[in-house]
Design a protein around this motif. Structure first.
Motif, mmCIF file in Angstrom:
data_model
loop_
_atom_site.group_PDB
_atom_site.id
_atom_site.type_symbol
_atom_site.label_atom_id
_atom_site.label_comp_id
_atom_site.label_asym_id
_atom_site.label_seq_id
_atom_site.Cartn_x
_atom_site.Cartn_y
_atom_site.Cartn_z
ATOM 1 N N ARG A 1 -14.411 22.541 5.622
ATOM 2 C CA ARG A 1 -13.076 22.831 4.324
ATOM 3 C C ARG A 1 -12.043 21.159 4.605
ATOM 4 N NH1 ARG A 1 -11.046 28.446 3.201
ATOM 5 N NH2 ARG A 1 -12.968 28.622 1.993
ATOM 6 N N ILE A 2 -12.273 20.866 3.529
ATOM 7 C CA ILE A 2 -11.076 19.005 3.171
ATOM 8 C C ILE A 2 -9.597 19.920 2.029
ATOM 9 C CG2 ILE A 2 -11.344 17.611 2.318
ATOM 10 C CD1 ILE A 2 -12.751 17.459 4.815
ATOM 11 N N GLY A 3 -8.736 19.131 2.590
ATOM 12 C CA GLY A 3 -7.723 18.989 2.361
ATOM 13 C C GLY A 3 -7.520 18.480 1.271
ATOM 14 N N ILE A 4 -7.485 18.735 0.011
ATOM 15 C CA ILE A 4 -6.380 17.231 -1.068
ATOM 16 C C ILE A 4 -5.431 17.862 -1.151
ATOM 17 C CG2 ILE A 4 -6.820 16.273 -2.979
ATOM 18 C CD1 ILE A 4 -9.500 15.883 -1.076
ATOM 19 N N PRO A 5 -4.330 16.266 -1.598
ATOM 20 C CA PRO A 5 -2.621 16.328 -1.187
ATOM 21 C C PRO A 5 -2.599 16.385 -2.869
ATOM 22 C CG PRO A 5 -3.512 14.114 -1.035
ATOM 23 C CD PRO A 5 -5.020 14.855 -0.876
ATOM 24 N N LYS A 6 -1.663 18.152 -3.146
ATOM 25 C CA LYS A 6 -1.680 18.316 -4.540
ATOM 26 C C LYS A 6 -0.436 17.840 -4.879
ATOM 27 C CE LYS A 6 -0.894 21.919 -7.841
ATOM 28 N NZ LYS A 6 -1.747 21.442 -8.485
ATOM 29 N N GLY A 7 -0.337 17.099 -5.511
ATOM 30 C CA GLY A 7 0.823 16.056 -5.390
ATOM 31 C C GLY A 7 0.993 15.284 -6.237
ATOM 32 N N SER A 8 1.868 14.017 -5.666
ATOM 33 C CA SER A 8 2.766 12.809 -6.031
ATOM 34 C C SER A 8 0.667 12.227 -5.944
ATOM 35 C CB SER A 8 3.294 12.175 -5.515
ATOM 36 O OG SER A 8 3.453 12.390 -4.292
ATOM 37 N N LEU A 9 0.241 12.418 -4.731
ATOM 38 C CA LEU A 9 -1.177 11.945 -4.372
ATOM 39 C C LEU A 9 -2.446 12.308 -4.954
ATOM 40 C CD1 LEU A 9 -0.589 11.059 -0.205
ATOM 41 C CD2 LEU A 9 -0.875 9.597 -2.188
ATOM 42 N N GLN A 10 -2.577 13.218 -5.513
ATOM 43 C CA GLN A 10 -3.812 13.623 -6.064
ATOM 44 C C GLN A 10 -3.824 12.539 -7.277
ATOM 45 O OE1 GLN A 10 -2.561 17.902 -7.799
ATOM 46 N NE2 GLN A 10 -4.861 18.333 -8.907
ATOM 47 N N PRO B 1 -22.730 20.598 -0.910
ATOM 48 C CA PRO B 1 -22.739 21.524 -1.532
ATOM 49 C C PRO B 1 -22.189 22.049 0.102
ATOM 50 C CG PRO B 1 -25.295 21.067 -0.902
ATOM 51 C CD PRO B 1 -24.168 19.565 -0.816
ATOM 52 N N GLU B 2 -21.954 21.031 1.669
ATOM 53 C CA GLU B 2 -21.229 21.327 2.965
ATOM 54 C C GLU B 2 -20.002 21.168 2.770
ATOM 55 O OE1 GLU B 2 -23.386 19.467 5.789
ATOM 56 O OE2 GLU B 2 -25.386 21.407 5.521
ATOM 57 N N ILE B 3 -19.527 20.645 1.674
ATOM 58 C CA ILE B 3 -17.932 20.660 1.666
ATOM 59 C C ILE B 3 -17.112 21.157 0.253
ATOM 60 C CG2 ILE B 3 -16.219 18.343 1.535
ATOM 61 C CD1 ILE B 3 -18.085 16.669 2.456
ATOM 62 N N GLU B 4 -16.153 21.619 1.138
ATOM 63 C CA GLU B 4 -15.162 22.262 0.338
ATOM 64 C C GLU B 4 -14.081 21.522 0.200
ATOM 65 O OE1 GLU B 4 -15.291 26.756 1.891
ATOM 66 O OE2 GLU B 4 -16.879 27.018 0.044
ATOM 67 N N CYS B 5 -13.253 21.839 -1.155
ATOM 68 C CA CYS B 5 -12.313 21.613 -1.018
ATOM 69 C C CYS B 5 -10.604 21.881 -1.520
ATOM 70 C CB CYS B 5 -11.725 20.168 -2.325
ATOM 71 S SG CYS B 5 -12.891 18.531 -1.215
ATOM 72 N N MET B 6 -9.043 22.265 -0.873
ATOM 73 C CA MET B 6 -8.479 22.632 -0.726
ATOM 74 C C MET B 6 -7.249 21.884 -1.805
ATOM 75 S SD MET B 6 -7.967 26.196 1.170
ATOM 76 C CE MET B 6 -6.760 27.464 0.320
#
Length: 289
Positions: free
Chosen positions: A4-13, A41-46
Protein backbone atom coordinates in the motif's frame (compact mmCIF):
# COMPACT_ATOMS: atom_id res chain seq x y z
CA UNK A 1 1.44 -9.77 -0.97
CA UNK A 2 -0.13 -6.32 -1.21
CA UNK A 3 1.90 -3.15 -1.00
CA UNK A 4 0.00 0.00 0.00
CA UNK A 5 1.53 3.25 -1.25
CA UNK A 6 0.57 6.79 -0.24
CA UNK A 7 0.26 9.33 -3.05
CA UNK A 8 0.39 12.99 -1.94
CA UNK A 9 -2.98 14.65 -2.42
CA UNK A 10 -2.92 18.35 -3.24
CA UNK A 11 -0.14 20.40 -4.81
CA UNK A 12 2.14 17.42 -5.50
CA UNK A 13 -0.60 15.12 -6.77
CA UNK A 14 -0.54 15.85 -10.50
CA UNK A 15 3.26 15.86 -10.74
CA UNK A 16 3.38 12.55 -8.84
CA UNK A 17 0.76 10.89 -11.06
CA UNK A 18 2.68 12.00 -14.15
CA UNK A 19 5.92 10.61 -12.72
CA UNK A 20 4.31 7.22 -12.02
CA UNK A 21 2.90 7.14 -15.56
CA UNK A 22 6.35 7.86 -17.05
CA UNK A 23 7.78 5.11 -14.85
CA UNK A 24 5.34 2.63 -16.39
CA UNK A 25 2.88 2.36 -13.50
CA UNK A 26 -0.16 4.55 -14.28
CA UNK A 27 -2.37 5.29 -11.29
CA UNK A 28 -6.10 5.35 -11.89
CA UNK A 29 -7.87 7.78 -9.58
CA UNK A 30 -11.53 8.54 -8.93
CA UNK A 31 -12.59 12.06 -8.00
CA UNK A 32 -14.96 10.63 -5.38
CA UNK A 33 -12.53 8.23 -3.76
CA UNK A 34 -9.26 8.42 -1.85
CA UNK A 35 -8.29 4.97 -3.12
CA UNK A 36 -6.60 4.42 -6.48
CA UNK A 37 -5.64 1.39 -8.54
CA UNK A 38 -2.56 0.58 -10.60
CA UNK A 39 -1.61 -1.87 -13.34
CA UNK A 40 0.23 -3.95 -10.73
CA UNK A 41 -2.30 -6.06 -8.79
CA UNK A 42 0.08 -6.14 -5.82
CA UNK A 43 0.21 -2.35 -5.43
CA UNK A 44 -2.66 -0.31 -3.99
CA UNK A 45 -2.60 3.46 -3.61
CA UNK A 46 -4.24 5.92 -1.26
CA UNK A 47 -4.39 9.68 -1.71
CA UNK A 48 -3.14 11.27 1.52
CA UNK A 49 -2.16 14.85 2.28
CA UNK A 50 1.62 15.21 2.25
CA UNK A 51 1.48 16.75 5.73
CA UNK A 52 0.00 13.51 7.13
CA UNK A 53 1.96 10.96 5.11
CA UNK A 54 4.69 10.25 7.68
CA UNK A 55 2.07 9.53 10.36
CA UNK A 56 0.31 6.82 8.35
CA UNK A 57 3.58 5.34 7.14
CA UNK A 58 5.00 5.15 10.67
CA UNK A 59 1.78 3.60 12.02
CA UNK A 60 1.82 0.95 9.27
CA UNK A 61 -1.42 1.95 7.56
CA UNK A 62 0.83 2.55 4.54
CA UNK A 63 3.91 0.54 3.63
CA UNK A 64 5.45 3.51 1.85
CA UNK A 65 4.56 6.94 0.58
CA UNK A 66 5.78 10.02 -1.22
CA UNK A 67 5.97 13.26 0.73
CA UNK A 68 8.20 16.22 1.36
CA UNK A 69 11.27 16.01 3.57
CA UNK A 70 9.86 19.10 5.29
CA UNK A 71 6.79 17.20 6.51
CA UNK A 72 8.88 14.26 7.69
CA UNK A 73 11.04 16.59 9.81
CA UNK A 74 7.98 18.54 10.99
CA UNK A 75 6.26 15.36 12.16
CA UNK A 76 9.25 14.10 14.15
CA UNK A 77 8.18 10.54 13.31
CA UNK A 78 10.45 7.58 12.62
CA UNK A 79 10.29 6.36 9.03
CA UNK A 80 12.82 4.94 6.59
CA UNK A 81 14.06 7.25 3.83
CA UNK A 82 14.22 5.18 0.64
CA UNK A 83 15.03 7.75 -2.04
CA UNK A 84 15.17 11.46 -2.76
CA UNK A 85 13.19 12.66 -5.76
CA UNK A 86 13.83 16.27 -6.71
CA UNK A 87 10.51 17.37 -8.13
CA UNK A 88 7.84 19.77 -6.97
CA UNK A 89 4.50 21.18 -8.13
CA UNK A 90 5.86 23.22 -11.04
CA UNK A 91 9.45 22.17 -11.51
CA UNK A 92 12.10 19.56 -11.16
CA UNK A 93 14.00 20.67 -8.10
CA UNK A 94 13.81 21.49 -4.42
CA UNK A 95 11.50 23.95 -2.69
CA UNK A 96 12.39 26.49 -0.02
CA UNK A 97 10.62 27.51 3.15
CA UNK A 98 11.41 31.18 3.46
CA UNK A 99 10.99 33.87 6.08
CA UNK A 100 9.13 36.74 4.44
CA UNK A 101 7.83 40.14 5.53
CA UNK A 102 5.85 42.90 3.78
CA UNK A 103 7.89 44.84 1.23
CA UNK A 104 7.49 47.99 3.31
CA UNK A 105 8.47 46.30 6.58
CA UNK A 106 11.36 47.60 8.67
CA UNK A 107 12.50 44.04 9.43
CA UNK A 108 15.65 42.98 7.57
CA UNK A 109 16.71 39.76 9.32
CA UNK A 110 15.45 37.12 11.71
CA UNK A 111 17.03 38.85 14.70
CA UNK A 112 14.81 41.90 14.11
CA UNK A 113 11.63 39.88 14.76
CA UNK A 114 11.90 39.43 18.54
CA UNK A 115 8.42 39.41 20.12
CA UNK A 116 6.69 39.24 16.72
CA UNK A 117 4.00 36.87 15.42
CA UNK A 118 5.08 34.41 12.71
CA UNK A 119 2.38 32.56 10.74
CA UNK A 120 3.23 29.22 9.11
CA UNK A 121 2.15 25.64 8.50
CA UNK A 122 5.65 24.44 9.40
CA UNK A 123 5.40 25.24 13.09
CA UNK A 124 8.02 22.96 14.65
CA UNK A 125 10.71 23.68 12.06
CA UNK A 126 10.03 27.41 12.38
CA UNK A 127 10.33 27.28 16.17
CA UNK A 128 13.65 25.45 15.84
CA UNK A 129 14.87 28.04 13.34
CA UNK A 130 14.20 30.98 15.65
CA UNK A 131 15.58 29.07 18.64
CA UNK A 132 18.82 28.58 16.71
CA UNK A 133 18.92 32.36 16.20
CA UNK A 134 18.16 32.99 19.91
CA UNK A 135 15.07 35.01 18.96
CA UNK A 136 11.84 34.73 20.95
CA UNK A 137 8.75 34.89 18.70
CA UNK A 138 5.18 33.63 18.75
CA UNK A 139 4.70 31.01 16.04
CA UNK A 140 1.07 30.53 15.00
CA UNK A 141 -0.23 27.71 12.83
CA UNK A 142 -1.72 28.95 9.57
CA UNK A 143 -4.56 26.98 8.01
CA UNK A 144 -3.88 28.45 4.57
CA UNK A 145 -3.66 31.72 2.65
CA UNK A 146 -0.54 32.41 4.69
CA UNK A 147 0.70 35.07 2.26
CA UNK A 148 -2.36 37.20 3.15
CA UNK A 149 -1.61 37.29 6.88
CA UNK A 150 0.96 40.14 7.06
CA UNK A 151 0.81 42.81 8.24
CA UNK A 152 -2.61 42.67 9.94
CA UNK A 153 -2.61 39.10 11.28
CA UNK A 154 1.11 38.42 11.51
CA UNK A 155 4.37 40.33 11.36
CA UNK A 156 6.05 37.74 9.14
CA UNK A 157 5.45 34.34 7.63
CA UNK A 158 7.41 31.19 6.90
CA UNK A 159 6.06 29.85 3.63
CA UNK A 160 7.08 27.36 0.96
CA UNK A 161 8.05 28.63 -2.47
CA UNK A 162 9.40 27.35 -5.78
CA UNK A 163 9.71 30.51 -7.82
CA UNK A 164 8.76 33.28 -5.37
CA UNK A 165 6.00 34.54 -7.70
CA UNK A 166 3.21 34.13 -5.14
CA UNK A 167 5.20 36.02 -2.52
CA UNK A 168 5.91 38.86 -4.93
CA UNK A 169 2.25 38.99 -5.97
CA UNK A 170 1.35 39.50 -2.30
CA UNK A 171 4.01 42.21 -1.88
CA UNK A 172 6.21 40.14 0.40
CA UNK A 173 9.98 40.24 0.66
CA UNK A 174 12.16 37.22 1.52
CA UNK A 175 14.70 37.89 4.26
CA UNK A 176 16.03 34.36 4.83
CA UNK A 177 15.73 30.71 3.85
CA UNK A 178 14.54 28.64 6.79
CA UNK A 179 14.58 25.16 5.27
CA UNK A 180 15.14 23.45 1.90
CA UNK A 181 13.06 20.41 1.04
CA UNK A 182 12.61 17.79 -1.65
CA UNK A 183 10.16 14.98 -2.29
CA UNK A 184 11.09 11.65 -0.71
CA UNK A 185 9.95 8.05 -0.82
CA UNK A 186 9.57 6.96 2.79
CA UNK A 187 8.79 3.49 4.15
CA UNK A 188 7.42 1.93 7.29
CA UNK A 189 10.28 0.38 9.25
CA UNK A 190 8.57 -3.02 9.57
CA UNK A 191 7.72 -3.08 5.86
CA UNK A 192 11.33 -2.18 5.09
CA UNK A 193 12.57 -5.24 6.97
CA UNK A 194 10.14 -7.52 5.08
CA UNK A 195 12.24 -8.81 2.16
CA UNK A 196 9.30 -9.07 -0.27
CA UNK A 197 7.93 -5.61 0.45
CA UNK A 198 11.39 -4.05 0.52
CA UNK A 199 12.16 -5.46 -2.93
CA UNK A 200 8.98 -3.96 -4.37
CA UNK A 201 9.63 -0.60 -2.71
CA UNK A 202 13.21 -0.56 -4.01
CA UNK A 203 11.99 -1.47 -7.50
CA UNK A 204 9.45 1.35 -7.32
CA UNK A 205 12.18 3.81 -6.31
CA UNK A 206 14.42 2.56 -9.14
CA UNK A 207 11.73 3.10 -11.77
CA UNK A 208 10.69 6.51 -10.45
CA UNK A 209 14.31 7.70 -10.39
CA UNK A 210 14.76 6.34 -13.91
CA UNK A 211 11.72 8.29 -15.11
CA UNK A 212 13.08 11.45 -13.51
CA UNK A 213 16.53 11.01 -15.06
CA UNK A 214 14.89 10.64 -18.49
CA UNK A 215 12.63 13.65 -18.14
CA UNK A 216 15.06 16.29 -19.42
CA UNK A 217 17.11 14.03 -21.70
CA UNK A 218 16.79 12.70 -25.24
CA UNK A 219 18.43 9.87 -27.13
CA UNK A 220 20.50 10.39 -30.27
CA UNK A 221 21.28 7.85 -32.99
CA UNK A 222 23.53 8.61 -35.94
CA UNK A 223 25.81 7.06 -38.53
CA UNK A 224 29.37 8.17 -39.23
CA UNK A 225 32.34 7.07 -41.32
CA UNK A 226 35.19 5.58 -39.29
CA UNK A 227 37.58 8.36 -40.25
CA UNK A 228 35.11 10.97 -38.94
CA UNK A 229 34.37 9.23 -35.62
CA UNK A 230 36.75 11.28 -33.46
CA UNK A 231 35.29 14.55 -34.74
CA UNK A 232 31.75 13.34 -33.95
CA UNK A 233 32.69 12.11 -30.48
CA UNK A 234 34.27 15.46 -29.64
CA UNK A 235 30.82 17.05 -30.12
CA UNK A 236 28.85 14.63 -27.98
CA UNK A 237 28.31 15.42 -24.26
CA UNK A 238 27.69 11.74 -23.52
CA UNK A 239 25.92 10.50 -20.38
CA UNK A 240 28.91 8.19 -19.90
CA UNK A 241 30.37 6.89 -23.16
CA UNK A 242 28.34 6.50 -26.35
CA UNK A 243 27.54 3.05 -27.72
CA UNK A 244 29.38 2.41 -30.98
CA UNK A 245 28.54 -0.52 -33.23
CA UNK A 246 29.50 -1.64 -36.72
CA UNK A 247 27.17 -1.55 -39.72
CA UNK A 248 26.91 -3.84 -42.74
CA UNK A 249 29.22 -1.42 -44.54
CA UNK A 250 32.61 -1.87 -42.78
CA UNK A 251 33.51 1.78 -43.38
CA UNK A 252 30.57 3.04 -41.30
CA UNK A 253 29.68 2.99 -37.59
CA UNK A 254 26.45 3.57 -35.65
CA UNK A 255 26.59 5.81 -32.56
CA UNK A 256 23.92 5.86 -29.86
CA UNK A 257 23.98 8.19 -26.85
CA UNK A 258 21.93 10.27 -24.41
CA UNK A 259 22.17 14.05 -24.06
CA UNK A 260 20.37 16.83 -22.22
CA UNK A 261 17.31 17.84 -24.25
CA UNK A 262 18.15 21.54 -24.16
CA UNK A 263 21.56 20.86 -25.76
CA UNK A 264 20.10 19.14 -28.84
CA UNK A 265 19.50 22.52 -30.51
CA UNK A 266 23.26 23.17 -30.47
CA UNK A 267 24.60 19.61 -30.76
CA UNK A 268 22.72 18.32 -33.82
CA UNK A 269 23.94 21.02 -36.25
CA UNK A 270 27.50 20.51 -34.96
CA UNK A 271 27.19 16.75 -35.51
CA UNK A 272 26.12 17.42 -39.08
CA UNK A 273 29.16 19.67 -39.55
CA UNK A 274 31.32 16.81 -38.18
CA UNK A 275 29.93 14.67 -41.06
CA UNK A 276 27.45 12.59 -39.07
CA UNK A 277 24.51 11.29 -41.12
CA UNK A 278 21.06 9.82 -40.42
CA UNK A 279 20.79 11.71 -37.11
CA UNK A 280 17.69 10.70 -35.13
CA UNK A 281 16.56 12.34 -31.89
CA UNK A 282 14.06 10.33 -29.82
CA UNK A 283 12.33 10.76 -26.43
CA UNK A 284 13.21 8.66 -23.40
CA UNK A 285 10.94 7.14 -20.77
CA UNK A 286 13.56 6.00 -18.27
CA UNK A 287 17.29 6.29 -17.74
CA UNK A 288 18.48 3.85 -15.06
CA UNK A 289 21.98 4.63 -13.83
Amino acid sequence: MKLRIGIPKGSLQEATLQLFAHAGLPIHTNARSYFASTGDPEIECMLIRAQEMARYVEHGALDAGLTGFDWVIESGLQVETVANLSYAKQSRGNVRWVLAVPESSKYQRAEDLGGCIIATELVNVTKSYFLSHSVEVKVEFSWGATEAKPPMLADAIVEVTETGSSLRANHLRVIDTVFESNTQIIANKNSWTDSGKRRKIENLALMLRGAMEAKDRVGLMLNVRKEDLDAVLSVLPALKRPTISTLSDPDWLAVNTVIEGVSAWDVIPRLKEAKAQGIVEYPLNKVVM
